[in-house]
Design a protein around this motif. Structure first.
Motif, PDB file in Angstrom:
ATOM      1  N   ARG A 174       0.834  -1.203   0.000  1.00 48.98           N
ATOM      2  CA  ARG A 174       0.000   0.000   0.000  1.00 48.98           C
ATOM      3  C   ARG A 174       0.869   1.254   0.000  1.00 48.98           C
ATOM      4  O   ARG A 174       1.792   1.374   0.796  1.00 48.98           O
ATOM      5  CB  ARG A 174      -0.920   0.000   1.227  1.00 48.98           C
ATOM      6  N   TRP A 175       0.530   2.160  -0.921  1.00 50.98           N
ATOM      7  CA  TRP A 175       1.286   3.426  -1.010  1.00 50.98           C
ATOM      8  C   TRP A 175       0.326   4.535  -1.431  1.00 50.98           C
ATOM      9  O   TRP A 175      -0.493   4.356  -2.324  1.00 50.98           O
ATOM     10  CB  TRP A 175       2.419   3.290  -2.021  1.00 50.98           C
ATOM     11  N   LYS A 176       0.425   5.680  -0.753  1.00 54.01           N
ATOM     12  CA  LYS A 176      -0.441   6.832  -1.041  1.00 54.01           C
ATOM     13  C   LYS A 176      -1.917   6.462  -0.912  1.00 54.01           C
ATOM     14  O   LYS A 176      -2.776   6.975  -1.641  1.00 54.01           O
ATOM     15  CB  LYS A 176      -0.187   7.380  -2.452  1.00 54.01           C
ATOM     16  N   GLY A 177      -2.209   5.541   0.015  1.00 52.96           N
ATOM     17  CA  GLY A 177      -3.591   5.158   0.229  1.00 52.96           C
ATOM     18  C   GLY A 177      -4.148   4.215  -0.818  1.00 52.96           C
ATOM     19  O   GLY A 177      -5.342   3.914  -0.822  1.00 52.96           O
ATOM     20  N   GLU A 178      -3.297   3.712  -1.730  1.00 58.37           N
ATOM     21  CA  GLU A 178      -3.754   2.827  -2.798  1.00 58.37           C
ATOM     22  C   GLU A 178      -3.035   1.484  -2.679  1.00 58.37           C
ATOM     23  O   GLU A 178      -1.847   1.424  -2.348  1.00 58.37           O
ATOM     24  CB  GLU A 178      -3.442   3.433  -4.176  1.00 58.37           C
ATOM     25  N   ASN A 179      -3.757   0.415  -2.971  1.00 57.92           N
ATOM     26  CA  ASN A 179      -3.130  -0.894  -3.044  1.00 57.92           C
ATOM     27  C   ASN A 179      -2.428  -1.039  -4.394  1.00 57.92           C
ATOM     28  O   ASN A 179      -3.017  -0.735  -5.442  1.00 57.92           O
ATOM     29  CB  ASN A 179      -4.173  -2.010  -2.897  1.00 57.92           C
ATOM     30  N   VAL A 180      -1.209  -1.508  -4.361  1.00 57.20           N
ATOM     31  CA  VAL A 180      -0.434  -1.689  -5.586  1.00 57.20           C
ATOM     32  C   VAL A 180      -0.185  -3.184  -5.791  1.00 57.20           C
ATOM     33  O   VAL A 180       0.385  -3.847  -4.930  1.00 57.20           O
ATOM     34  CB  VAL A 180       0.914  -0.945  -5.515  1.00 57.20           C
ATOM     35  N   ALA A 181      -0.640  -3.703  -6.925  1.00 51.77           N
ATOM     36  CA  ALA A 181      -0.444  -5.112  -7.255  1.00 51.77           C
ATOM     37  C   ALA A 181       0.894  -5.269  -7.956  1.00 51.77           C
ATOM     38  O   ALA A 181       1.101  -4.744  -9.050  1.00 51.77           O
ATOM     39  CB  ALA A 181      -1.577  -5.618  -8.145  1.00 51.77           C
ATOM     40  N   THR A 182       1.820  -5.990  -7.345  1.00 49.08           N
ATOM     41  CA  THR A 182       3.173  -6.080  -7.865  1.00 49.08           C
ATOM     42  C   THR A 182       3.247  -6.796  -9.209  1.00 49.08           C
ATOM     43  O   THR A 182       4.072  -6.458 -10.051  1.00 49.08           O
ATOM     44  CB  THR A 182       4.085  -6.793  -6.854  1.00 49.08           C
ATOM     45  N   THR A 183       2.381  -7.789  -9.414  1.00 48.99           N
ATOM     46  CA  THR A 183       2.434  -8.542 -10.664  1.00 48.99           C
ATOM     47  C   THR A 183       2.070  -7.662 -11.853  1.00 48.99           C
ATOM     48  O   THR A 183       2.678  -7.745 -12.915  1.00 48.99           O
ATOM     49  CB  THR A 183       1.489  -9.756 -10.607  1.00 48.99           C
ATOM     50  N   GLU A 184       1.057  -6.806 -11.667  1.00 49.99           N
ATOM     51  CA  GLU A 184       0.664  -5.896 -12.741  1.00 49.99           C
ATOM     52  C   GLU A 184       1.814  -4.958 -13.102  1.00 49.99           C
ATOM     53  O   GLU A 184       2.122  -4.751 -14.280  1.00 49.99           O
ATOM     54  CB  GLU A 184      -0.556  -5.078 -12.322  1.00 49.99           C
ATOM     55  N   VAL A 185       2.461  -4.404 -12.076  1.00 50.58           N
ATOM     56  CA  VAL A 185       3.571  -3.478 -12.323  1.00 50.58           C
ATOM     57  C   VAL A 185       4.729  -4.214 -12.992  1.00 50.58           C
ATOM     58  O   VAL A 185       5.359  -3.688 -13.916  1.00 50.58           O
ATOM     59  CB  VAL A 185       4.027  -2.805 -11.007  1.00 50.58           C
ATOM     60  N   SER A 186       5.011  -5.439 -12.547  1.00 53.82           N
ATOM     61  CA  SER A 186       6.082  -6.239 -13.152  1.00 53.82           C
ATOM     62  C   SER A 186       5.824  -6.469 -14.644  1.00 53.82           C
ATOM     63  O   SER A 186       6.718  -6.337 -15.481  1.00 53.82           O
ATOM     64  CB  SER A 186       6.213  -7.590 -12.439  1.00 53.82           C
TER      65      SER A 186
END
Length: 621
Positions: free
Chosen positions: A487-499
């Motif tokens: 979680r960053w800046k109040g948002e959940n970040v999905a690592t697989t999508e970013v990868s």
């Protein structure tokens, strides 16, 4: 003698409250909380028994009838009464009824930020019996299409400023026969229709209840998107029963009809939509709706509008504490702050700086079937173990192996309970009272959230994916998240999508994305350990342009670490824990490190000087 015995008995009787206070300091608060739970349960059941069926929309209509001229929503200099919001939502509903591309009951995707049209459009669709998918206004391209498609929406209603984002995926939407309505008077893009003029010309006559007569308590009301390990957002289902239960719970959060509620969190998220919007429908409070959070304008807005209740996530409180101190920091009418994710040190700093404001910290998730509230006000805690509550909603903490990314099991294949003071994975039993509704068209992820054979063979629990701890005074503390989401800046970040997006840049062979902690910041900021394609050099400018084009700001990896080879486990899973621990210190990490630099529009080499500036707070992330 008798008089002596009576005096002794009275003395002992007077000592009982003192003894209870010493031995059981939170007993009275625990009892009051249980009474509150029972009152919530009674309110919920009584509404469930109403004929015709009573839903969240009906509570809004009750408020319209009771206080039509009261301000329900203020946006900038515009003021909307309950009656005006009702009339405007009727216009939108009637305009939709007359549109050939829409049929009452169709699933509609709402693509908007915080603005009055979001509120009135949702109410209009509720009146028409349509489930609404609340799309994150920051998503683009592949994520936008995925979110639209997975809820089986046939209509997209978008804010005028999001026209370009819609145009990026227009060809895919038109292939599916999607009706696309833009909240502007006209639109010259083929396939996108301006809708505002039709709304202005439409009647404000009430919408017949018969158009939503097909709705039951099990009918989906909204789809709210949450990130997960699949790499793309998942649509969590909130049915009418869930919204109705939320109304009952929110009636006990300490907010009354006299309160003025400052709503600056996104309406497309659970916090803004349920706690803020739906909560104020229940209590009849006035909403001060803000387009987005602004730390510099926050307290001026509160003073201008006489705000009494604010909403937060942990990051919001830290930002407020990071603003320059002013002489009038304590000059406001805010009495209550409700939210989650505030750290103990920020909690203390917030109270010291901004005055005696009650912090109502809670723990919950969009798709989860259990929640806690820190009704005792213990700094740092998200809740408290309550015997009666635990009977209604059975939950436990189990030991979890973060390296293997799975619960610890004993010789019988059952999970092992975490001890008092020990961090464990929170799991909650799936029951009729506490169901798990799951994600739309995502049975694989639904099954990953179901944990079987937990305390006995054949039982079924919801896996929250969160690590918590219960101390020896029975207070519950959030510790961390497991799996592939941070979680960053109040948002959940999905690592697989970013990868996946990073590897499309052209120069990276593999990318392992994870979150790293930065002193003075809530959550974890994105970092990627990556390998380069053969005979290709890392191009910082090209990489910057790529991530800016495909990722919202909160999901862009701030640091990139270039490795010769990707570290994997024995089962070929990417190593994350070790990388997270190593962080981004160029003094201890031998691999080349790069930092995203918006001014240079490039990923620049991370030097020892830059690192020191980050750690000292001179460089803000």
């Amino acid at each position: 003698m008798e008089l002596h015995l009576i005096s002794l008995a009275l003395g002992l009787l007077l000592l009982v409250p003192v003894a209870l206070k010493i031995l059981f300091p939170y007993l009275w608060l625990d009892v009051l909380f249980f009474v509150d739970i029972m009152r919530i349960f009674v309110a919920f059941v009584s509404r469930r028994r109403k004929k015709p069926a009573f839903f969240a929309l009906d509570r809004f209509l009750e408020q319209v009838a009771a206080v039509p001229d009261k301000s329900f929503m203020v946006f900038g200099d515009e003021r909307y009464t309950f009656a005006l919001v009702d009339e405007q939502s009727n216009r939108i509903a009637n305009a939709l009824r007359a549109h050939p591309g829409y049929t009452p009951g169709d699933t509609v995707a709402l693509f908007m930020g915080n603005e009055p049209a979001f509120v009135t459009t949702w109410l209009a669709l509720a009146k028409l019996g349509s489930p609404v998918a609340l799309l994150n206004s920051n998503i683009r391209s592949k994520s936008l299409l995925h979110c639209f498609n997975c809820c089986r929406a046939t209509v997209l209603i978008a804010a005028s400023e999001l026209r370009n984002a819609v145009e990026e995926v227009l060809s895919f939407l038109t292939e599916r026969g999607t009706t696309i309505l833009l909240m502007s008077k006209d639109c010259d893009t083929p396939g996108i229709q301006g809708f505002s003029a039709q709304v202005e010309e439409a009647s404000d006559t009430p919408i017949p209840r018969s158009l939503r007569s097909h709705i039951t308590f099990k009918s989906p009301a909204v789809y709210i998107y949450t990130s997960g390990t699949t790499g793309l957002p998942k649509a969590a289902v909130l049915n009418q029963n869930r919204l109705l239960s939320a109304l009952a719970v929110l009636s006990s959060n300490g907010i009354t009809s006299k309160d003025i509620f400052y709503l600056n969190l996104p309406l497309y998220h659970t916090a803004g939509f349920i706690v803020g919007f739906i909560g104020c429908i229940e209590t009849g409070s006035t909403i001060i709706l803000k387009k987005k959070f602004s730390a510099s304008q926050f307290w001026d807005d509160c003073r201008k509008h006489n705000v009494t209740v604010i909403q937060y996530i942990g990051e919001v409180m830290r930002y407020l504490c990071s603003t320059p101190k002013k002489d009038n920091d304590k000059e406001h009418k805010v009495r209550l702050a409700i939210g989650n994710g505030i750290r103990a040190e920020v909690w203390r700093e917030f109270l010291n700086r901004f005055g005696n404001i009650q912090i109502r910290e809670f723990y919950a998730s969009t798709e989860g079937n259990v929640g806690f509230v820190n009704y005792a006000g213990k700094i740092g805690a998200v809740g408290r173990v309550n015997f009666f509550y635990r009977k209604l909603f059975p939950y436990t903490l189990i030991k979890y192996d973060t390296e293997r990314d799975e619960p610890v099991r004993d010789a019988n294949g059952l999970c092992v309970k975490a001890l008092k003071g020990e961090t464990g994975l929170l799991v909650s039993k799936i029951t009729d009272i506490a169901p798990f509704l799951g994600y739309v068209q995502n049975e694989e992820q639904n099954e990953r959230k179901r944990l079987r054979n937990v305390l006995k063979k054949g039982d079924l629990y919801f896996n929250t994916g969160d690590l918590l701890k219960i101390d020896h005074d029975n207070f519950i503390y959030f510790q961390d998240r497991v799996g592939d989401t941070f979680r960053w800046k109040g948002e959940n970040v999905a690592t697989t999508e970013v990868s996946d997006i990073l590897t499309l840049s052209g120069c990276l062979q593999e990318a392992n994305v994870y979150g790293v902690q930065v002193p003075g910041h809530e959550g974890r900021i994105g970092m990627a350990a990556a390998t380069l394609k053969k005979d290709v050099k890392f191009d910082g400018r090209r990489m910057y342009q790529h991530v800016v084009s495909y990722l919202p700001s909160y999901a862009r990896p701030r640091f990139i670490r270039i490795q010769d080879a990707m570290e994997v486990t024995g089962t070929f899973k990417q190593m994350k824990v070790k990388l997270m621990e190593q962080g981004f210190n160029p003094g201890s990490v031998q691999d080349p490190l790069y930092i995203l630099d918006d001014r240079a529009e490039s990923y620049m080499l991370l030097t020892a000087e830059i690192y020191k500036s980050i750690m000292s707070g001179s460089i803000k992330l």
